[in-house]
Write an enzyme that holds these catalytic residues in place. Structure first.
Site: not given
Length: 767
Positions: A426, A463
């Site tokens: 993330d 990401e």
């Protein structure tokens, strides 16, 4: 051994003795008020002659059952002496040694550290007894920046532990010490908090570490093996463990709804859909009630996504069935992963190493890192205040050597202990920043992950952006190992399919594998993870049903969530009974799915899109433990012969055609673009043929994003082959997807507005 700590009976409360009392709670429970009941023990207690004091009383593991079962007898006590020595600085966390249980924790700037212990057992007569604290001597219990102690006489499981830290009080220098708070060990492998997810009677529970050296190693089975699916073969299904089966429509035993075991029961659905990898939203321990710690606009919400990590080693304990606690969670997670692997499905974890749950300085939630060594664990600005590249109040200092080792140790733990197959990081651009937040071209942590031997078999997916504007799609430091969520794919596919002008060239580039982004050094098409929909943002149904986000339920007056959704409601905002609009939305969802499944690269879809899940326009639904996020199994049943069938068949078609899963970028002889109108921004039609060299099994595709029919000339099929229509998204089920194909012998095809077709060349069948 350096000293024998004096002990007392469970009943006793001698003022000068050190005892490890029972709480009357099962492991994982947290009804005790830890902040008020941890009491210091005089250092003089270490010098007492042990023969003058009775031994510590503890109880058998049988009494770890729920305190509600009052009819069960208390197990007779067993006397065990409690001794301690200086211990070892390695490994960090809790470990079992020849001399007892070793505790080791890092803190560079702390001036004092106290180990806090409590044995969890049922002893109703002493349920309010005090908790034991062992102050660590900096001269004997500290090696450089590691504080450590070994305790002999502790049981092999059933002990809660935490630490108090004290140190400089200078906020202006970045320190946040508070010795009144008992803190969670960053290296705790198991974390005990409330037992049941969303238990409103226990919102203010305290999270502490625990351990288990008693259980036998997990039995993965004699025929067990890792799936080891090549990256180009993956079809990823992004899902939330709890939300997958929490709804009563799952028709599961309520005791396993929303649990790791619940996922096992629904593996047949995953196999029917055709995916071969699940990407699990965070399953590290988090506090679902963190939004409700103080009055605020979000204090009605429950964290259901889990992007707020308490600890990087411990599985989410409330995903255990029946409120089983941390030991059960660990066991059942392994059972889930084993079952998925046995079904040929890989497990990728969505991991959050960019920030923690501890928030900001205005409303801090101090549970661990902040109180242990804020200046090391978090990025600080020139004024020693928290930097916020995560959008969540703090930023983990990932390229500090101590934090870098923590992240690597955590990743290795999940691979070796739980057999996970990969990780999606993330806001991974945070991991590309130096300790002061400056972007790095060769971040040490990113390189270390890419080169690590234990992680070498794992998929590693970034990401590639953060909330500080570091957008690295196509340029994420990779060492030819890192894959990326391709955010440009998402945006360009959305814009073309909904009919934006000037997007045809970008659409062609994206479905061809985004060579403009990834064809560098030894990178491959599969280093781009293609997606139209992910957990944050609109669902696929909402993408074709809403022009604007509708996030009022989040309590922030619509300020949260992305504004650039590139969505189109097909003529009406939200739910409608208009049959034409509903048919158009159905076509558009099929168009998106077809484009995703024929694109070079790795496709990823979102849980629920296989039946058209709606969040009613909420594009940031992280705080709703309701049907907004929960998989609706009844809706799946109603869409099984239509929408679901198309999605499943399209996934299986991809699996059956290697040309859609190439390990290299398209060459000139791999594709023919039936296009002479590239420069016209008004053109919203694209047709092309993918060539299969060995058997002439070409695939012809055409996408029409115009609002009118387009009649197209179909090229001749390869020699001794004929075209068969497999897909026409304008047709109703089952004609929209015919696996064996419908013979097509003409030369013209009239492609409907907002629709697409797929023809496959096969040897002509003579009847």
């Amino acid at each position: 051994m350096e000293s024998l700590l004096p002990s007392c009976h469970c009943r006793g409360n001698a003022s000068r003795s050190l005892h490890l009392p029972s709480s009357g709670l099962s492991v994982g429970s947290s009804k005790a008020n830890f902040s008020s009941r941890w009491v210091p023990i005089s250092t003089k207690a270490r010098q007492f002659d042990p023969v003058n004091y009775p031994s510590l009383k503890v109880y058998g593991k049988q009494s770890e059952e729920s305190v509600m079962e009052k009819e069960e007898p208390i197990i007779p006590p067993v006397e065990i002496p409690l001794r301690y020595s200086s211990g070892s600085a390695s490994p960090l966390g809790v470990s079992e040694s020849q001399n007892g249980i070793n505790f080791a924790i890092f803190s560079k700037h702390a001036s004092s550290v106290v180990l806090c212990l409590k044995y969890l057992n049922r002893c109703a007569e002493d349920s309010n007894s005090e908790l034991v604290e062992i102050p660590l001597d900096p001269g004997k219990n500290r090696t450089e920046d590691i504080w450590h102690v070994c305790v002999e006489g502790l049981p092999q499981s059933g002990v809660l532990y935490g630490y108090r830290f004290d140190g400089p009080k200078e906020w202006e220098r970045g320190h946040r010490y508070d010795s009144t708070v008992v803190l969670l060990d960053p290296y705790a492998k198991l974390v005990s908090g409330r037992n049941f997810y969303g238990d409103v009677t226990n919102k203010q529970c305290h999270f502490l570490g625990t351990y288990d050296f008693e259980s036998l190693p997990f039995d993965w089975g004699p025929d067990y093996k890792l799936p080891n699916i090549p990256e180009n073969e993956l079809v990823i299904y992004e899902m939330n463990v709890r939300a997958f089966t929490a709804d009563k429509s799952s028709d599961l035993d309520p005791d396993i709804c929303g649990s790791y075991l619940g996922v096992i029961e629904k593996i047949p659905h995953l196999l029917e859909l055709g995916i071969n990898a699940v990407e699990l939203l965070p399953i590290f321990e988090f506090d679902e009630f963190e939004f409700q710690r103080f009055p605020n606009p979000r204090d009605h919400m429950v964290n259901t996504w889990g992007y707020s990590t308490l600890n990087f080693f411990a599985p989410m304990s409330r995903y255990a069935s029946r409120g089983g606690g941390p030991l059960a969670a660990s066991l059942e997670l392994k059972q889930m992963i084993r079952a998925l692997h046995n079904a040929g499905i890989e497990v990728i974890l969505d991991v959050v190493y960019n920030h923690t749950n501890e928030a900001d300085d205005k409303n801090p939630y101090t549970t661990s890192f902040r109180g242990i060594d804020n200046k090391v664990y978090y990025m600080l600005d020139d004024n020693s205040q928290l930097l916020n590249f995560s959008g969540c109040g703090n930023t983990l200092n990932c390229n500090h050597p101590v934090v870098r080792d923590l992240v690597l140790d955590s990743l290795r733990h999940w691979v070796t202990e739980y057999h996970v197959d990969g990780f999606r990081f993330d806001l991974a651009s945070v991991l590309c920043r130096d300790t002061d937040g400056t972007p790095l071209s060769a971040p040490p942590l990113i390189k270390a992950i890419a080169k690590d031997e234990v992680l070498s078999r794992c998929k590693i997916i970034a990401e590639p952006w953060d909330c500080g504007g570091l957008y690295l799609v196509g340029s994420f430091p990779n060492w030819d190992r890192w894959a990326e969520w391709n955010g440009k794919y998402r945006d360009d596919i959305r814009r073309f399919v909904k009919g934006d002008c000037g997007m045809k060239g970008s659409f062609a580039t994206r479905i061809s594998g985004s060579a403009d982004l990834y064809q560098v050094n030894q990178r491959k098409p599969y280093h781009g993870v293609n997606f139209v929909i992910a957990h944050d943002g609109f669902t696929l149904y909402d993408l074709v049903s809403y022009n604007d986000k509708h996030n009022d339920a989040n309590g922030e007056e619509g300020r949260d969530g992305c504004n650039d959704n590139f969505s189109w409601n097909c003529g009406f905002e939200g739910e409608t009974d208009d049959a034409n609009i509903k048919r158009l939305r159905s076509r558009q969802m099929k168009n998106f799915h077809l484009a995703l499944m024929i694109s070079q690269g790795v496709p990823m879809m979102l849980m629920g899109d296989e039946y058209g899940h709606t969040r009613y326009g909420n594009n940031n639904s992280y705080g709703h433990d309701t049907a907004i996020n929960h998989f609706q199994w009844g809706q799946l049943d109603s869409k099984r012969e239509g929408h679901f069938r198309f999605f499943s068949e399209m996934i299986k078609f991809r699996h059956g055609h290697h040309m859609l899963r190439r390990t290299r970028f398209l060459a000139k002889n791999d594709v023919t673009w039936h296009e002479d109108n590239w420069g016209n921004p008004e053109s919203k039609f694209l047709a092309f043929t993918l060539h299969e060299e060995k058997h002439g099994g070409d695939i012809y595709l055409a996408f029409n994003a115009h609002d009118f029919f387009v009649e197209v000339t179909i090229p001749s099929p390869p020699h001794k082959n004929s075209w068969y229509r497999v897909v026409d998204t304008n047709l109703e089920s089952p004609k929209d997807f015919v696996p064996e194909g419908v013979p097509f012998t003409g030369t013209q095809y009239n492609i409907a507005p907002y629709s697409s077709i797929l023809l496959e060349a096969k040897p002509l069948t003579i009847h």
